[in-house]
Design an enzyme around this catalytic site. Sequence first.
Site, short mmCIF file in Angstrom:
data_model
loop_
_atom_site.label_atom_id
_atom_site.label_comp_id
_atom_site.label_asym_id
_atom_site.label_seq_id
_atom_site.Cartn_x
_atom_site.Cartn_y
_atom_site.Cartn_z
N GLY A 103 -1.39 -6.42 8.68
CA GLY A 103 -2.38 -5.15 8.49
C GLY A 103 -3.72 -5.75 8.05
O GLY A 103 -4.26 -6.71 8.25
N GLY A 104 -4.27 -4.62 7.31
CA GLY A 104 -5.69 -4.84 6.84
C GLY A 104 -5.81 -6.01 5.92
O GLY A 104 -6.81 -6.69 5.91
N LYS A 139 -12.45 2.36 4.80
CA LYS A 139 -13.15 1.12 5.06
C LYS A 139 -13.83 0.83 6.60
O LYS A 139 -14.71 0.34 6.54
CB LYS A 139 -11.99 0.25 4.76
CG LYS A 139 -11.67 -0.13 3.08
CD LYS A 139 -10.66 -1.39 3.17
CE LYS A 139 -10.11 -1.25 1.61
NZ LYS A 139 -9.53 -2.51 1.14
N SER A 164 -6.52 4.02 -9.06
CA SER A 164 -7.40 3.12 -9.12
C SER A 164 -7.51 2.42 -10.70
O SER A 164 -8.01 3.12 -11.43
CB SER A 164 -8.67 3.35 -8.55
OG SER A 164 -9.50 2.21 -8.47
N SER A 165 -7.56 1.04 -10.53
CA SER A 165 -8.09 0.31 -11.72
C SER A 165 -9.31 0.12 -12.06
O SER A 165 -9.76 -0.42 -12.89
CB SER A 165 -7.09 -0.90 -11.79
OG SER A 165 -5.59 -0.71 -11.59
N GLY A 191 3.26 -10.18 7.21
CA GLY A 191 2.47 -8.80 7.47
C GLY A 191 1.27 -9.13 8.53
O GLY A 191 0.69 -9.89 8.29
P1 NAP Z 1 -1.45 -2.11 6.15
O1 NAP Z 1 -2.81 -2.30 6.74
O2 NAP Z 1 -0.76 -0.83 6.34
O3 NAP Z 1 -0.47 -3.45 6.65
C1 NAP Z 1 0.93 -3.48 6.18
C2 NAP Z 1 1.54 -4.36 6.95
O4 NAP Z 1 2.91 -4.45 6.38
C3 NAP Z 1 1.72 -4.14 8.29
O5 NAP Z 1 1.87 -5.27 9.36
C4 NAP Z 1 3.19 -3.50 8.46
O6 NAP Z 1 3.74 -3.67 9.93
C5 NAP Z 1 3.66 -4.34 7.54
N1 NAP Z 1 5.11 -3.66 6.97
C6 NAP Z 1 5.31 -2.50 6.27
N2 NAP Z 1 6.57 -2.28 6.00
C7 NAP Z 1 7.30 -3.35 6.82
C8 NAP Z 1 8.62 -3.61 6.84
N3 NAP Z 1 9.61 -2.68 6.20
N4 NAP Z 1 9.01 -4.51 7.58
C9 NAP Z 1 8.18 -5.33 8.18
N5 NAP Z 1 6.73 -5.26 7.99
C10 NAP Z 1 6.37 -4.30 7.34
O7 NAP Z 1 -1.60 -2.18 4.66
P2 NAP Z 1 -2.67 -3.29 3.64
O8 NAP Z 1 -3.86 -2.51 3.36
O9 NAP Z 1 -2.80 -4.52 4.59
O10 NAP Z 1 -1.85 -3.36 2.31
C11 NAP Z 1 -0.59 -4.14 2.20
C12 NAP Z 1 -0.23 -4.26 0.78
O11 NAP Z 1 -1.05 -5.15 0.16
C13 NAP Z 1 -0.06 -3.25 0.01
O12 NAP Z 1 1.03 -2.91 -0.63
C14 NAP Z 1 -1.45 -3.11 -0.92
O13 NAP Z 1 -1.31 -2.57 -2.33
C15 NAP Z 1 -1.54 -4.47 -0.87
N6 NAP Z 1 -2.89 -5.03 -1.31
C16 NAP Z 1 -3.28 -5.59 -2.47
C17 NAP Z 1 -4.62 -6.14 -2.88
C18 NAP Z 1 -4.96 -6.84 -3.92
O14 NAP Z 1 -6.19 -6.65 -4.33
N7 NAP Z 1 -3.95 -7.55 -4.54
C19 NAP Z 1 -5.74 -5.76 -1.78
C20 NAP Z 1 -5.31 -5.09 -0.47
C21 NAP Z 1 -3.93 -4.76 -0.19
P3 NAP Z 1 3.74 -2.29 11.05
O15 NAP Z 1 2.31 -2.35 11.43
O16 NAP Z 1 4.58 -2.61 11.99
O17 NAP Z 1 3.98 -0.99 9.95
#
Ligand code: NAP
EC number: 1.1.1.25
Length: 281
Positions: free
Chosen positions: A126-127, A65, A14-15, A124
């Site tokens: 997800g969360g 969360k 974590s940063s 995407g």
């Molecule tokens: P998550 O809840 O696991 O959601 C990931 C999403 O991506 C899901 O819809 C998943 O689909 C899809 N996905 C994953 N692999 C895939 C693939 N090969 N092909 C197609 N769809 C795919 O994760 P999250 O919490 O949303 O986080 C996602 C990313 O955002 C991470 O890399 C995280 O580090 C980044 N993030 C960045 C910040 C920031 O502050 N910059 C904040 C939050 C998150 P399925 O459900 O079908 O697996």
Amino acid sequence: MKLFGVVGFPIGHSSSPAMMNAAFREQGEDAVYVPFAVKPEQFEQAFNGLAALGAVGVNVTIPHKVSAFNWVDQRTPEATSVGAVNTIRFSDDGAIGHNTDVSGWWRSVADHVPTGNPTIEIVGAGGAAMAVLAAISANRPNASVGVIARREEAVQALQHRFIDTIAIDFVPWDVRNEALANANVVIQTTPIGMWPRVDDSPVTDAGVFSPGQVVQDIIYRPRVTNFAKLAMDGGATVVDGLSMLVYQGVDAYEWWLGKKAPVESMFRAVEEHLGTERRES
Ligand code: NAP
């Protein structure tokens, strides 16, 4: 001394400690921000303990969360809109849960999102996509929104959550190039292209992007993903994911302390921290 922290598992990369402690130093706050690695089965013990110890506030990250949302005594509208809490403030009236992924994401892109009814495509479902949708529903309720995903059920869950605020189209993964080409704003929220698989990208053709578009990949390791590079090559305006990370911290700091955060110092601390991590990995 005021106690703050971030609770997650794992938490080593974590940063947030670097970012928050830099902010405290800059503003002469008598405060410390500590990373706490807490396993899911120890959630209640840890959060009750933080309250008993007199912690002022904590950030909450994966995998806690949703548990935090259920645990707190009160919730802000941002937390309620996504059903998840990433920031807690402990008070005499109990623990209040907030979600600065929603407000922080919006602050990272707000200047670039056209007013009115822009077409916004989210890659995407997800969360993170949920936080993005909550911010869009609050700030651009008339936008045309598409969510590109490989599973329709995931998008149906989002449609259900935001049924009263925004219309969301499901865009099948196979037709993503066409949807992206027609968007004003593109937000990439899958982990595709994240370190160490930095050669991956949800699209492989810069021709998908064009000048006038705004494109953000919320991944911040690497700082510039292949997806972002393609968007730059196509002439789009690119916003990085690091700004979302910093602004969710800025919003937490300001909500806890009731004063403006030292944004520049926080950016610098995160950039330095990620640079150090790169050298060590
Ligand atoms: P998550 O809840 O696991 O959601 C990931 C999403 O991506 C899901 O819809 C998943 O689909 C899809 N996905 C994953 N692999 C895939 C693939 N090969 N092909 C197609 N769809 C795919 O994760 P999250 O919490 O949303 O986080 C996602 C990313 O955002 C991470 O890399 C995280 O580090 C980044 N993030 C960045 C910040 C920031 O502050 N910059 C904040 C939050 C998150 P399925 O459900 O079908 O697996």
